[in-house]
Write a protein that holds these residues in place. Structure first.
Motif, short mmCIF file in Angstrom:
data_model
loop_
_atom_site.label_atom_id
_atom_site.label_comp_id
_atom_site.label_asym_id
_atom_site.label_seq_id
_atom_site.Cartn_x
_atom_site.Cartn_y
_atom_site.Cartn_z
N ARG A 131 0.82 -1.21 0.00
CA ARG A 131 0.00 0.00 0.00
C ARG A 131 0.86 1.26 0.00
NH1 ARG A 131 -5.37 -0.07 0.72
NH2 ARG A 131 -6.39 -2.03 1.28
N LEU A 132 1.96 1.23 0.73
CA LEU A 132 2.82 2.41 0.81
C LEU A 132 3.80 2.50 -0.35
CD1 LEU A 132 3.66 2.45 4.63
CD2 LEU A 132 1.86 3.68 3.42
N GLY A 133 3.89 1.45 -1.16
CA GLY A 133 4.84 1.47 -2.27
C GLY A 133 6.27 1.30 -1.84
N MET A 134 6.50 0.63 -0.70
CA MET A 134 7.85 0.45 -0.18
C MET A 134 8.55 -0.72 -0.87
SD MET A 134 7.09 1.07 3.89
CE MET A 134 8.79 0.71 4.32
N LEU A 203 9.60 8.17 -0.49
CA LEU A 203 8.15 8.13 -0.66
C LEU A 203 7.43 9.33 -0.08
CD1 LEU A 203 7.60 4.38 0.28
CD2 LEU A 203 7.52 5.35 -2.00
N GLY A 204 8.07 10.00 0.90
CA GLY A 204 7.36 11.03 1.63
C GLY A 204 6.59 10.42 2.78
N LYS A 235 -1.96 1.43 -4.18
CA LYS A 235 -2.07 0.00 -4.48
C LYS A 235 -0.87 -0.52 -5.25
CE LYS A 235 -7.08 -0.13 -4.46
NZ LYS A 235 -7.19 -1.01 -3.30
N ARG A 236 0.03 0.36 -5.68
CA ARG A 236 1.20 -0.10 -6.41
C ARG A 236 2.42 0.62 -5.89
NH1 ARG A 236 1.04 -2.43 -11.27
NH2 ARG A 236 2.78 -1.20 -12.01
N PRO A 237 3.58 -0.01 -5.91
CA PRO A 237 4.80 0.67 -5.51
C PRO A 237 5.12 1.78 -6.49
CG PRO A 237 5.08 -1.72 -5.54
CD PRO A 237 3.78 -1.40 -6.22
N VAL A 238 5.81 2.78 -5.99
CA VAL A 238 6.23 3.87 -6.86
C VAL A 238 7.74 3.89 -7.00
CG1 VAL A 238 4.23 5.29 -6.39
CG2 VAL A 238 6.21 5.43 -4.87
N GLY A 239 8.38 2.83 -6.59
CA GLY A 239 9.83 2.76 -6.72
C GLY A 239 10.33 1.51 -6.05
N GLY A 240 11.66 1.38 -6.00
CA GLY A 240 12.25 0.29 -5.27
C GLY A 240 12.59 -0.91 -6.11
N GLY A 241 12.53 -0.80 -7.43
CA GLY A 241 12.95 -1.92 -8.26
C GLY A 241 11.79 -2.65 -8.88
N THR A 242 12.08 -3.32 -9.98
CA THR A 242 11.03 -4.02 -10.69
C THR A 242 10.49 -5.19 -9.92
OG1 THR A 242 12.71 -5.37 -11.77
CG2 THR A 242 12.01 -3.40 -12.92
N ASP A 243 11.27 -5.70 -8.97
CA ASP A 243 10.77 -6.84 -8.23
C ASP A 243 9.62 -6.48 -7.33
OD1 ASP A 243 12.14 -6.44 -5.24
OD2 ASP A 243 13.26 -5.53 -6.87
N ASP A 244 9.41 -5.18 -7.12
CA ASP A 244 8.33 -4.75 -6.24
C ASP A 244 7.01 -4.59 -6.98
OD1 ASP A 244 10.46 -2.56 -4.32
OD2 ASP A 244 10.06 -4.68 -4.12
N VAL A 245 7.02 -4.68 -8.29
CA VAL A 245 5.81 -4.40 -9.06
C VAL A 245 5.19 -5.70 -9.53
CG1 VAL A 245 4.87 -3.23 -11.06
CG2 VAL A 245 6.77 -2.21 -9.83
N HIS A 246 3.92 -5.90 -9.20
CA HIS A 246 3.20 -7.10 -9.62
C HIS A 246 1.82 -6.68 -10.08
CE1 HIS A 246 6.34 -9.51 -7.75
NE2 HIS A 246 6.24 -8.68 -6.73
N ASP A 247 1.45 -7.14 -11.24
CA ASP A 247 0.13 -6.86 -11.76
C ASP A 247 -0.80 -8.03 -11.49
OD1 ASP A 247 0.83 -4.36 -12.91
OD2 ASP A 247 1.88 -5.45 -14.49
N GLY A 248 -2.08 -7.80 -11.63
CA GLY A 248 -3.04 -8.91 -11.55
C GLY A 248 -3.79 -8.93 -10.25
N ASP A 249 -4.66 -9.93 -10.16
CA ASP A 249 -5.54 -10.02 -9.02
C ASP A 249 -4.86 -10.53 -7.77
OD1 ASP A 249 -7.58 -9.13 -10.61
OD2 ASP A 249 -8.24 -11.15 -11.18
N ASP A 250 -3.70 -11.21 -7.91
CA ASP A 250 -3.05 -11.79 -6.75
C ASP A 250 -2.72 -10.73 -5.71
OD1 ASP A 250 -3.22 -14.25 -7.83
OD2 ASP A 250 -1.16 -14.32 -8.58
N ASP A 251 -2.14 -9.59 -6.16
CA ASP A 251 -1.80 -8.55 -5.22
C ASP A 251 -3.05 -7.93 -4.60
OD1 ASP A 251 0.89 -8.83 -5.46
OD2 ASP A 251 1.08 -7.38 -7.09
#
Length: 467
Positions: A131-134, A203-204, A235-251
């Motif tokens: 939620r925080l995009g960490m 992130l602020g 609902k999505r990270p705003v940084g921290g590497g591609t490994d933090d980004v996941h699309d789809g219903d699972d997240d």
């Protein structure tokens, strides 16, 4: 030659997974198979793999049923109060979230089982990080290091192995090391604080509205950083590497893990589930039954009581099948790696070479040497291989120069914060699998910080006179 090939095999594996040229499962299987053929023992590959699988099968069974058990406990809401308490402490401040991760992992690690620690920690903290995009590698790294320090408790494994290998009392090894281990744990908390500040700057500051004052049941994240704005769920990270980004219903499903209206909740059975979990962990610590048997019985009982209808039980098992398959598959793939390392004799030659390279003049300082060697050796070897194969040899060398076995045993514990992120530790695959983090990303992030934590413990042990 076996020494060179052993190090080359490990280096090849690490490079391929860290550069994401191969998946961990493929690398764990194919790389050792190729090197087994290269050393001229390809005909014995089947025997080595079967031996490795046989040795790790109980661990795989334990992980499979532990994931089902704790997955059911999460479904029924056992950990909801804990998560809400952490959320109230963290207040959506990234710094507090990272520190809270370290504290939670350290507390849960008291049960002595890394897999349990990672399942509870990730289940509690993952929705907040998302939620925080960490950065999720911050979560996995901090949790692994906190667990590595706490893994030295006598019932955690390494201390008991050192005591057995050198015929010592586990309490005589562990108790004098407590001050040094506390320094290491404080170091992990300090690192969590620094990493949290870094995440806060990226992130602020954010805040979660109090549940009582929020117009809806679900907590709302509100921007409070450089520019104030309207309420917005992250609902999505705003940084921290591609490994933090996941699309789809699972997240989305994971982000709704604390939905107070989810149909899997069983509030009337809360105290039964709490008692069952307490009894299970107590039995595990007291070793009343083998851990795989305990989790098998616990999972069966939890499913039967909470979901007496067969379709509901099947639905819960199916819901956690993805994690079960990923983790158990990784464990059996790791069995190929360990089977080839041990079966071909690579690990023995590597350990012997490292011991032989210690200069004669360092004999009186063998405890320090053992502490330093515990970092690479426990990372590239299993705890059994290090404590039962290498430590006795190092202890004999130390005894010839007046270094006591107790000092050697204590020094051997130093490398555990790094060991918990080793590709040969099944629990780490639970951690990265549940956190949806690539193993290579986790390794790149954690190795340097875990090594510094190990050296901090070693320095504290020397300063306090226990090593």
């Amino acid at each position: 030659m076996l020494t060179i090939l052993g190090f080359a095999m490990i280096a090849t594996f690490l490079v391929l997974i860290m550069t994401k040229k191969m998946s961990p499962i493929a690398a764990l299987v194919l790389i050792p198979a190729l090197f087994c053929v290269a050393v001229g023992k390809g005909a014995h590959l089947g025997d080595y793999v079967i031996d490795g699988v046989s040795s790790l099968a109980p661990t795989a069974a334990m992980l499979m049923f532990a994931i089902v058990y704790f997955g059911v406990m999460i479904d029924v809401g056992l950990f909801d109060p804990v998560v809400r308490g952490i959320l109230r402490f963290c207040k959506a401040d990234p710094m507090r979230v990272v520190v809270g991760t370290a504290v939670l992992a350290a507390i849960v690690s008291l049960d002595g089982d890394g897999s349990t620690t990672f399942m509870i920690t990730v289940s509690a903290m993952y929705p907040l990080y998302k939620r925080l995009g960490m950065s999720l590698v911050v979560m996995t790294g901090v949790a692994a290091m906190a667990n590595g320090v706490m893994n030295t408790v006598p019932w955690g494994g390494p201390t008991a192995r050192a005591a057995t290998a050198l015929k010592l009392d586990a309490a005589d090894i562990f108790v004098p090391m407590i001050p040094a281990l506390l320094v290491g744990l404080l170091g992990v908390f300090g690192l969590a604080y620094v990493l949290g500040l870094r995440e806060r700057r990226r992130l602020g500051a954010l805040r979660i509205e109090d549940e009582e004052s929020a117009p809806t049941k679900e907590a709302v994240l509100v921007g409070a950083g450089a520019a104030a704005g309207p309420a917005r769920p992250l609902k999505r990270p705003v940084g921290g590497g591609t490994d933090d980004v996941h699309d789809g219903d699972d997240d989305e499903d994971l982000l709704k893990g604390l939905d107070p209206d989810r149909p899997t909740l069983r509030p009337r059975l809360y105290w039964f589930n709490a008692l069952l979990t307490g009894v299970l962990l107590t039995a595990m610590i007291l070793e009343l039954l083998p851990i795989p048997v305990l989790f098998l019985l616990g999972a069966a009982l939890a499913l039967s009581v909470n979901y007496p209808r067969l379709p509901d039980q099947k639905a819960r098992i199916a819901a956690h099948a993805d994690n079960v398959l990923n983790v158990s598959g990784m464990v059996f793939a790791a069995a190929v790696f360990t089977g080839v390392l041990q079966g071909t004799g690579m690990v023995d030659h590597m350990a012997g070479w490292l011991v032989d390279t210690v200069p004669e003049g360092l004999g009186p300082h063998m405890a320090l040497v053992t502490g330093v060697l515990s970092l690479p050796l426990t990372y590239f070897m299993s705890n059994d291989g290090f404590y039962f194969g290498v430590l006795p040899v190092l202890a004999e060398a130390g005894a010839a120069h007046g270094v006591t076995p107790l000092e050697m045993a204590r020094a051997s514990l130093v490398g555990q914060p790094l060991h918990m992120s080793s590709p040969l530790v099944p629990a780490v695959y639970v951690l990265v699998g549940m956190a949806r983090v690539e193993f290579g990303d986790h390794t790149r992030f954690v190795v340097k910080w875990a090594a510094l934590t190990c050296l901090l413990i070693l320095a504290a042990g020397i300063l306090f006179g226990t090593i």
